[in-house]
Design a protein around this motif. Sequence first.
Motif, PDB file in Angstrom:
ATOM      1  N   PHE A 277       7.402  13.300 -18.995  1.00  0.00           N
ATOM      2  CA  PHE A 277       8.635  12.984 -19.702  1.00  0.00           C
ATOM      3  C   PHE A 277       9.101  11.562 -19.424  1.00  0.00           C
ATOM      4  O   PHE A 277       8.873  10.665 -20.219  1.00  0.00           O
ATOM      5  N   LEU A 278       9.710  11.331 -18.304  1.00  0.00           N
ATOM      6  CA  LEU A 278      10.198   9.994 -17.994  1.00  0.00           C
ATOM      7  C   LEU A 278       9.148   9.183 -17.261  1.00  0.00           C
ATOM      8  O   LEU A 278       9.098   7.984 -17.360  1.00  0.00           O
ATOM      9  N   GLY A 279       8.297   9.831 -16.541  1.00  0.00           N
ATOM     10  CA  GLY A 279       7.362   9.137 -15.664  1.00  0.00           C
ATOM     11  C   GLY A 279       7.775   9.460 -14.253  1.00  0.00           C
ATOM     12  O   GLY A 279       8.938   9.335 -13.890  1.00  0.00           O
ATOM     13  N   SER A 280       6.831   9.913 -13.467  1.00  0.00           N
ATOM     14  CA  SER A 280       7.191  10.413 -12.147  1.00  0.00           C
ATOM     15  C   SER A 280       7.755   9.332 -11.238  1.00  0.00           C
ATOM     16  O   SER A 280       8.696   9.574 -10.488  1.00  0.00           O
ATOM     17  N   VAL A 281       7.223   8.114 -11.297  1.00  0.00           N
ATOM     18  CA  VAL A 281       7.736   7.050 -10.426  1.00  0.00           C
ATOM     19  C   VAL A 281       9.151   6.678 -10.852  1.00  0.00           C
ATOM     20  O   VAL A 281      10.057   6.589 -10.016  1.00  0.00           O
ATOM     21  N   ALA A 282       9.369   6.469 -12.146  1.00  0.00           N
ATOM     22  CA  ALA A 282      10.713   6.128 -12.629  1.00  0.00           C
ATOM     23  C   ALA A 282      11.705   7.225 -12.266  1.00  0.00           C
ATOM     24  O   ALA A 282      12.822   6.939 -11.808  1.00  0.00           O
ATOM     25  N   HIS A 283      11.305   8.460 -12.423  1.00  0.00           N
ATOM     26  CA  HIS A 283      12.170   9.596 -12.092  1.00  0.00           C
ATOM     27  C   HIS A 283      12.522   9.593 -10.602  1.00  0.00           C
ATOM     28  O   HIS A 283      13.689   9.746 -10.228  1.00  0.00           O
ATOM     29  N   GLN A 284      11.534   9.402  -9.751  1.00  0.00           N
ATOM     30  CA  GLN A 284      11.777   9.364  -8.303  1.00  0.00           C
ATOM     31  C   GLN A 284      12.673   8.196  -7.921  1.00  0.00           C
ATOM     32  O   GLN A 284      13.577   8.342  -7.090  1.00  0.00           O
ATOM     33  N   VAL A 285      12.442   7.043  -8.517  1.00  0.00           N
ATOM     34  CA  VAL A 285      13.240   5.859  -8.202  1.00  0.00           C
ATOM     35  C   VAL A 285      14.700   6.095  -8.574  1.00  0.00           C
ATOM     36  O   VAL A 285      15.607   5.760  -7.806  1.00  0.00           O
TER      37      VAL A 285
ATOM     38  N   GLU B 164       0.851  -1.189   0.000  1.00  0.00           N
ATOM     39  CA  GLU B 164       0.000   0.000   0.000  1.00  0.00           C
ATOM     40  C   GLU B 164       0.886   1.238   0.000  1.00  0.00           C
ATOM     41  O   GLU B 164       1.897   1.293   0.690  1.00  0.00           O
ATOM     42  N   GLY B 165       0.500   2.243  -0.798  1.00  0.00           N
ATOM     43  CA  GLY B 165       1.163   3.534  -0.716  1.00  0.00           C
ATOM     44  C   GLY B 165       1.990   3.903  -1.929  1.00  0.00           C
ATOM     45  O   GLY B 165       1.873   3.306  -3.000  1.00  0.00           O
ATOM     46  N   SER B 166       2.839   4.885  -1.728  1.00  0.00           N
ATOM     47  CA  SER B 166       3.658   5.470  -2.785  1.00  0.00           C
ATOM     48  C   SER B 166       4.585   4.435  -3.422  1.00  0.00           C
ATOM     49  O   SER B 166       5.410   3.833  -2.735  1.00  0.00           O
ATOM     50  N   PRO B 167       4.485   4.257  -4.749  1.00  0.00           N
ATOM     51  CA  PRO B 167       5.367   3.289  -5.405  1.00  0.00           C
ATOM     52  C   PRO B 167       6.850   3.613  -5.210  1.00  0.00           C
ATOM     53  O   PRO B 167       7.628   2.717  -4.882  1.00  0.00           O
ATOM     54  N   ALA B 168       7.240   4.858  -5.370  1.00  0.00           N
ATOM     55  CA  ALA B 168       8.660   5.214  -5.254  1.00  0.00           C
ATOM     56  C   ALA B 168       9.194   4.914  -3.856  1.00  0.00           C
ATOM     57  O   ALA B 168      10.281   4.346  -3.698  1.00  0.00           O
ATOM     58  N   LYS B 169       8.451   5.269  -2.832  1.00  0.00           N
ATOM     59  CA  LYS B 169       8.886   4.995  -1.450  1.00  0.00           C
ATOM     60  C   LYS B 169       8.929   3.494  -1.187  1.00  0.00           C
ATOM     61  O   LYS B 169       9.868   2.988  -0.564  1.00  0.00           O
ATOM     62  N   ASN B 170       7.912   2.782  -1.641  1.00  0.00           N
ATOM     63  CA  ASN B 170       7.884   1.330  -1.437  1.00  0.00           C
ATOM     64  C   ASN B 170       9.009   0.632  -2.191  1.00  0.00           C
ATOM     65  O   ASN B 170       9.605  -0.318  -1.683  1.00  0.00           O
ATOM     66  N   ILE B 171       9.303   1.090  -3.384  1.00  0.00           N
ATOM     67  CA  ILE B 171      10.409   0.507  -4.162  1.00  0.00           C
ATOM     68  C   ILE B 171      11.715   0.676  -3.398  1.00  0.00           C
ATOM     69  O   ILE B 171      12.491  -0.267  -3.244  1.00  0.00           O
ATOM     70  N   ASP B 172      11.953   1.878  -2.888  1.00  0.00           N
ATOM     71  CA  ASP B 172      13.168   2.135  -2.118  1.00  0.00           C
ATOM     72  C   ASP B 172      13.235   1.233  -0.891  1.00  0.00           C
ATOM     73  O   ASP B 172      14.280   0.649  -0.582  1.00  0.00           O
ATOM     74  N   THR B 173      12.133   1.076  -0.202  1.00  0.00           N
ATOM     75  CA  THR B 173      12.087   0.209   0.985  1.00  0.00           C
ATOM     76  C   THR B 173      12.371  -1.241   0.617  1.00  0.00           C
ATOM     77  O   THR B 173      13.173  -1.919   1.270  1.00  0.00           O
ATOM     78  N   VAL B 174      11.727  -1.731  -0.434  1.00  0.00           N
ATOM     79  CA  VAL B 174      11.921  -3.123  -0.852  1.00  0.00           C
ATOM     80  C   VAL B 174      13.369  -3.357  -1.286  1.00  0.00           C
ATOM     81  O   VAL B 174      13.961  -4.397  -0.972  1.00  0.00           O
ATOM     82  N   VAL B 175      13.962  -2.392  -1.976  1.00  0.00           N
ATOM     83  CA  VAL B 175      15.361  -2.508  -2.388  1.00  0.00           C
ATOM     84  C   VAL B 175      16.246  -2.752  -1.171  1.00  0.00           C
ATOM     85  O   VAL B 175      17.115  -3.631  -1.181  1.00  0.00           O
ATOM     86  N   ASN B 176      16.014  -2.000  -0.113  1.00  0.00           N
ATOM     87  CA  ASN B 176      16.844  -2.121   1.084  1.00  0.00           C
ATOM     88  C   ASN B 176      16.534  -3.381   1.892  1.00  0.00           C
ATOM     89  O   ASN B 176      17.444  -4.082   2.328  1.00  0.00           O
ATOM     90  N   VAL B 177      15.258  -3.683   2.080  1.00  0.00           N
ATOM     91  CA  VAL B 177      14.874  -4.838   2.890  1.00  0.00           C
ATOM     92  C   VAL B 177      15.239  -6.154   2.194  1.00  0.00           C
ATOM     93  O   VAL B 177      15.769  -7.081   2.812  1.00  0.00           O
TER      94      VAL B 177
ATOM     95  N   LYS C 198      16.292   7.998  -5.800  1.00  0.00           N
ATOM     96  CA  LYS C 198      16.217   7.471  -4.429  1.00  0.00           C
ATOM     97  C   LYS C 198      17.102   6.257  -4.185  1.00  0.00           C
ATOM     98  O   LYS C 198      17.750   6.171  -3.157  1.00  0.00           O
ATOM     99  N   VAL C 199      17.061   5.298  -5.080  1.00  0.00           N
ATOM    100  CA  VAL C 199      17.658   3.994  -4.797  1.00  0.00           C
ATOM    101  C   VAL C 199      19.168   3.975  -4.990  1.00  0.00           C
ATOM    102  O   VAL C 199      19.726   4.812  -5.704  1.00  0.00           O
ATOM    103  N   GLN C 200      19.786   2.991  -4.363  1.00  0.00           N
ATOM    104  CA  GLN C 200      21.241   2.850  -4.406  1.00  0.00           C
ATOM    105  C   GLN C 200      21.682   1.634  -5.222  1.00  0.00           C
ATOM    106  O   GLN C 200      22.777   1.129  -5.018  1.00  0.00           O
TER     107      GLN C 200
END
Length: 140
Positions: free
Chosen positions: A120-128, A87-100, A131-133
Motif C-alpha cells: 500500500f504505502l510502502g513498508s519503509v515509508a510506513h515505518q518512518v 548498513e542495515g534497516s532503512p527505517a531504523k537508520n532514517i530514525d537514527t539520522v534524524v536524531n543525530v 517512528k520519526v519526530q
Amino acid sequence: MKFKKILNPVDGSEHSMRATQYSIELAKQFDSKIILLHCHARFPIVLAEPQFQNVLNEIMKNSEELIKPFEDLLEESGVEYEIRILEGSPAKNIDTVVNVEKINLIVMGSRGVGNIEGLFLGSVAHQVLHKVQCPVFIIK
C-alpha cells in the motif's frame, strides 16, 4: 518553519528520484542542506577473508553506483548536500539520522524497489511515519 536540514532517503526507485527533485526545490526555497541517505543490506558475517572483503567491496560499489544519478542531480542543482551510506534497516537508520543530524524534514518516495513488503504505502515509508519526530513529505 525553517527546514535547515532535509533528509532524502533513496533506494534507486523512480519514487526516490522524484523525492530528490522535490528535496532540491525545497532546499532552494528554504536555503536548506540535503542529506542524501542510502541504506544497503547488512554485510554477511559468516564469510572469511578474502570473500568477506570481496562482498564488502561489491556492496559498496553497488551503493555508490545506485546513488550516482542522485548525486549528479544534486550537483547540477547547486544546493548544499552530503551523502550518507549506511548498513542495515532503512527505517531504523532514517530514525537514527534524524536524531543525530537534527533533521527538520524528510522527503522520501512512497514506494521503493522492494517486493511484496510495500503493497500500500510502502513498508519503509510506513515505518518512518510511525517512528520519526519530524515532518515527513511522501512523494508519489
